[in-house]
Design a protein around this motif. Structure first.
Motif, PDB file in Angstrom:
ATOM      1  N   GLY A 289     102.399  79.602  -8.422  1.00 48.13           N
ATOM      2  CA  GLY A 289     103.329  79.214  -9.488  1.00 48.13           C
ATOM      3  C   GLY A 289     104.707  78.830  -8.963  1.00 48.13           C
ATOM      4  O   GLY A 289     105.697  78.866  -9.704  1.00 48.13           O
TER       5      GLY A 289
ATOM      6  N   PRO B  17      99.166  79.043  -2.030  1.00 46.38           N
ATOM      7  CA  PRO B  17      98.905  77.933  -2.955  1.00 46.38           C
ATOM      8  C   PRO B  17      98.596  78.444  -4.371  1.00 46.38           C
ATOM      9  O   PRO B  17      97.875  79.419  -4.530  1.00 46.38           O
ATOM     10  CB  PRO B  17      97.670  77.258  -2.361  1.00 46.38           C
ATOM     11  CG  PRO B  17      97.680  77.614  -0.914  1.00 46.38           C
ATOM     12  CD  PRO B  17      98.306  78.975  -0.830  1.00 46.38           C
TER      13      PRO B  17
ATOM     14  N   ASP C 238     103.848  68.440  -7.028  1.00 47.08           N
ATOM     15  CA  ASP C 238     104.779  69.470  -7.518  1.00 47.08           C
ATOM     16  C   ASP C 238     105.618  68.962  -8.679  1.00 47.08           C
ATOM     17  O   ASP C 238     105.979  69.705  -9.582  1.00 47.08           O
ATOM     18  CB  ASP C 238     105.718  69.919  -6.383  1.00 47.08           C
ATOM     19  CG  ASP C 238     104.968  70.669  -5.287  1.00 47.08           C
ATOM     20  OD1 ASP C 238     104.011  71.392  -5.609  1.00 47.08           O
ATOM     21  OD2 ASP C 238     105.343  70.515  -4.112  1.00 47.08           O
TER      22      ASP C 238
HETATM   23  N1  LIG Z   1      98.843  82.588 -16.398  1.00 46.01           N
HETATM   24  C1  LIG Z   1      99.873  82.039 -15.772  1.00 46.01           C
HETATM   25  N2  LIG Z   1      99.721  80.869 -15.145  1.00 46.01           N
HETATM   26  C2  LIG Z   1     100.791  80.328 -14.501  1.00 46.01           C
HETATM   27  C3  LIG Z   1     102.041  80.970 -14.479  1.00 46.01           C
HETATM   28  N3  LIG Z   1     102.882  80.218 -13.756  1.00 46.01           N
HETATM   29  C4  LIG Z   1     102.198  79.141 -13.351  1.00 46.01           C
HETATM   30  N4  LIG Z   1     100.920  79.198 -13.792  1.00 46.01           N
HETATM   31  C5  LIG Z   1      99.849  78.217 -13.591  1.00 46.01           C
HETATM   32  O1  LIG Z   1      99.390  78.284 -12.258  1.00 46.01           O
HETATM   33  C6  LIG Z   1      99.006  76.990 -11.806  1.00 46.01           C
HETATM   34  C7  LIG Z   1      99.732  76.645 -10.525  1.00 46.01           C
HETATM   35  O2  LIG Z   1     101.111  76.525 -10.809  1.00 46.01           O
HETATM   36  P1  LIG Z   1     102.092  75.754  -9.851  1.00 46.01           P
HETATM   37  O3  LIG Z   1     103.473  75.992 -10.351  1.00 46.01           O
HETATM   38  O4  LIG Z   1     101.659  74.356  -9.670  1.00 46.01           O
HETATM   39  O5  LIG Z   1     101.843  76.554  -8.504  1.00 46.01           O
HETATM   40  P2  LIG Z   1     102.313  76.193  -7.009  1.00 46.01           P
HETATM   41  O6  LIG Z   1     102.473  77.481  -6.311  1.00 46.01           O
HETATM   42  O7  LIG Z   1     103.488  75.303  -7.069  1.00 46.01           O
HETATM   43  O8  LIG Z   1     101.068  75.401  -6.457  1.00 46.01           O
HETATM   44  P3  LIG Z   1     100.991  74.547  -5.091  1.00 46.01           P
HETATM   45  O9  LIG Z   1     102.259  73.754  -4.978  1.00 46.01           O
HETATM   46  O10 LIG Z   1      99.782  73.703  -5.305  1.00 46.01           O
HETATM   47  O11 LIG Z   1     100.826  75.541  -3.993  1.00 46.01           O
HETATM   48  C8  LIG Z   1      99.308  76.034 -12.940  1.00 46.01           C
HETATM   49  O12 LIG Z   1      98.150  75.791 -13.652  1.00 46.01           O
HETATM   50  C9  LIG Z   1     100.323  76.785 -13.761  1.00 46.01           C
HETATM   51  O13 LIG Z   1     100.297  76.408 -15.115  1.00 46.01           O
HETATM   52  C10 LIG Z   1     102.187  82.214 -15.179  1.00 46.01           C
HETATM   53  O14 LIG Z   1     103.227  82.827 -15.201  1.00 46.01           O
HETATM   54  N5  LIG Z   1     101.067  82.695 -15.790  1.00 46.01           N
END
Ligand SMILES: Nc1nc2c(ncn2[C@@H]2O[C@H](COP(=O)(O)OP(=O)(O)OP(=O)(O)O)[C@@H](O)[C@H]2O)c(=O)[nH]1
Ligand SMILES: [Mg+2]
Lengths: 326, 133
Positions: free
Chosen positions: A55, A52, A93
């Motif tokens: 990103g 989770p 998502d």
């Molecule tokens: N610093 C940083 N933050 C990131 C990066 N990519 C994504 N995030 C942040 O990480 C958080 C989660 O990103 P998501 O893309 O929603 O992650 P996910 O894996 O889809 O999350 P779930 O579907 O909830 O499991 C968000 O606040 C994004 O803005 C990155 O490359 N660098």
């Protein structure tokens, strides 16, 4: 015009309604699958999984943009968990992908897991078929933020991307045991954060030790990304295309397709058999046997054997009757 | 085992940058057993309608903001009808000036929920108006 015909003529609303139909299940869903199935088998199905918050959605968004710039159409199915308490779900998502909403070459659908374990919903496979028949070149599937048992995606996708990120605690824990084995491509996202190089190194060491990799002749590439800034997503898209090329050249695309078909057939057969069996068993018999097992009069295996025996007897009887009629 | 759920899109049109209210409503509806798609901030009418179409929702909930609703909402409803989403249930949440309610009703918005609306009220209203689920 029926829904499937509308789908085949490129009607987006029909695509959306068909996914709902698949989620609702039952005979209408089966009929629709039967009608659209001959039109599937063209899309490259790409799974995106990982813990989770690593990103995944942000990366899927960047990849979708990248594939569009390469003149590919994209379908996205994003699965989030259903609350076991209310049966409802908050599907978040899409927030990260919403900018692509209005691009006609993109179709995004959020899906709740509806109690299904394994990181996908029961209807995810059928939703993929809908988008495949809709003519999408690439269908990306984002799984529920995965723990170690959420590996169903390996049974649904040609290419699996496992997303990791620094700062998830223990490095070895970061990629859960089961996930490591199903990865065709590793992405270390949030490379702007401290610890990204160490995460990368840990993964490389595990690969060097010969872990992971579903196929001979393919060493899963490691790609560093900052999905939030779009950095590295072109490299991930390259890796996705290279993996498909590898599957084709090595003949493994055929093998993998056969395996996906077999797994699906097996799963459906199991479901069907169970539901028909449960339909066939009389309530008194069910209650009687349950009681026997609870009171240690009968062991559960023997009880199951009894049920199976009477099921096959009953269905054999049906066949005979049919034989008489014709 | 056929199962069917009420699907709701919660959108926050316009330019202002806070969405606490919208998120609270999203959680309320999840807890009432619905599947809620939240689209985030700063949504144009085009983005809202495109999302509603792809997600095949039964309900669109729009979070209101100072003034802009009288220009944005008609655009959402008009576009939605164009795309064949005429039978969707439309709700508005937030502080709604009394004077605007008749015009909004005229456009096709059915439910109005101020900041004091209870979880039960909102979820009950949706369940009463949507057949499936
Ligand atoms: N610093 C940083 N933050 C990131 C990066 N990519 C994504 N995030 C942040 O990480 C958080 C989660 O990103 P998501 O893309 O929603 O992650 P996910 O894996 O889809 O999350 P779930 O579907 O909830 O499991 C968000 O606040 C994004 O803005 C990155 O490359 N660098
Ligand atoms: Mg996500």
């Amino acid at each position: 015009m029926g829904l499937v015909d509308r789908l085949l003529s490129g009607d987006r609303r029909a695509a959306a309604q068909l996914v709902t139909l698949m989620e609702d299940g039952g005979p209408p869903a089966r009929e629709a699958v039967a009608a659209l199935y001959p039109h599937t088998g063209h899309a490259h199905i790409v799974g995106v999984t990982g813990s989770p918050g690593t990103g995944k959605s942000t990366l899927v968004y960047e990849l979708a943009k990248e594939f569009r710039s390469r003149d590919k159409t994209v379908g996205i199915v994003a699965v989030d968990p259903t609350s076991p308490f209310s049966g409802g779900a908050l599907l978040g998502d899409r927030i990260r992908m919403q900018k692509l909403s209005t691009d006609e070459g993109i179709f995004i659908r959020s899906m709740a897991s509806r109690g299904q374990l394994g990181g996908l919903a029961r209807a995810t496979g059928d939703a993929i078929k809908v988008l495949d028949a809709f003519g999408r070149d690439i269908v990306m599937v984002e799984t529920v933020g995965a723990g170690q048992s959420e590996v169903e995606i390996a049974r649904a996708a040609h290419t699996v991307i496992v997303v990791d990120a620094p700062g998830l605690g223990d490095d070895i824990q970061a990629i859960k045991a089961g996930l490591f084995e199903i990865a065709d491509i590793f992405v270390v996202n949030k490379a702007d954060r401290e610890g990204a190089d160490r995460t990368l190194l840990t993964l490389r060491m595990m690969l060097d030790m010969g872990e992971g990799s579903r196929e001979r002749g393919w060493r899963p590439p490691l790609v560093k990304t900052v999905a939030l800034q779009g950095e590295g997503s072109a490299l991930v898209a390259d890796a996705v295309e290279q993996h498909l090329a590898h599957l084709k050249e090595s003949g493994q695309l055929h093998i993998r397709s056969m395996r996906l078909a077999e797994e699906e057939l097996r799963r459906i057969l199991g479901q069907e058999l169970l539901s028909r069996l449960l339909d066939e068993i009389r309530e008194e018999q069910w209650e009687f046997l349950t009681k026997e097992v609870a009171e240690r009069e009968l062991d559960p295996y023997t009880a199951a054997d009894n049920l199976l025996a009477s099921f096959f007897q009953a269905t054999a009887g049906v066949d005979e009757r049919r034989g008489y009629e014709s | 085992m056929p199962e069917s759920k009420i699907r709701v899109l919660i959108a926050k049109p316009g330019l202002d940058g806070h969405d606490r209210g919208a998120k609270v409503v999203a959680r309320i509806l999840r807890d009432a057993g619905m599947e809620v798609i939240y689209t985030g901030l700063r949504q144009t009418a085009e983005m809202i309608v495109a999302a509603a179409l792809q997600e095949d929702v039964d309900v669109i909930g729009l979070s209101i903001l100072s003034g802009a609703h009288m220009t944005l909402f008609p655009r959402v409803l008009e576009l939605a009808k164009e795309k064949g989403l005429g039978d969707v249930l439309y709700l508005v949440g937030g502080i709604i000036p009394d004077d605007d309610v008749p015009a909004l009703k005229e456009m096709g918005i059915t439910g109005f929920f101020g900041p004091g609306a209870s979880a039960k009220e909102i979820a009950g209203f949706i369940k009463q108006h949507v057949e499936r689920g």
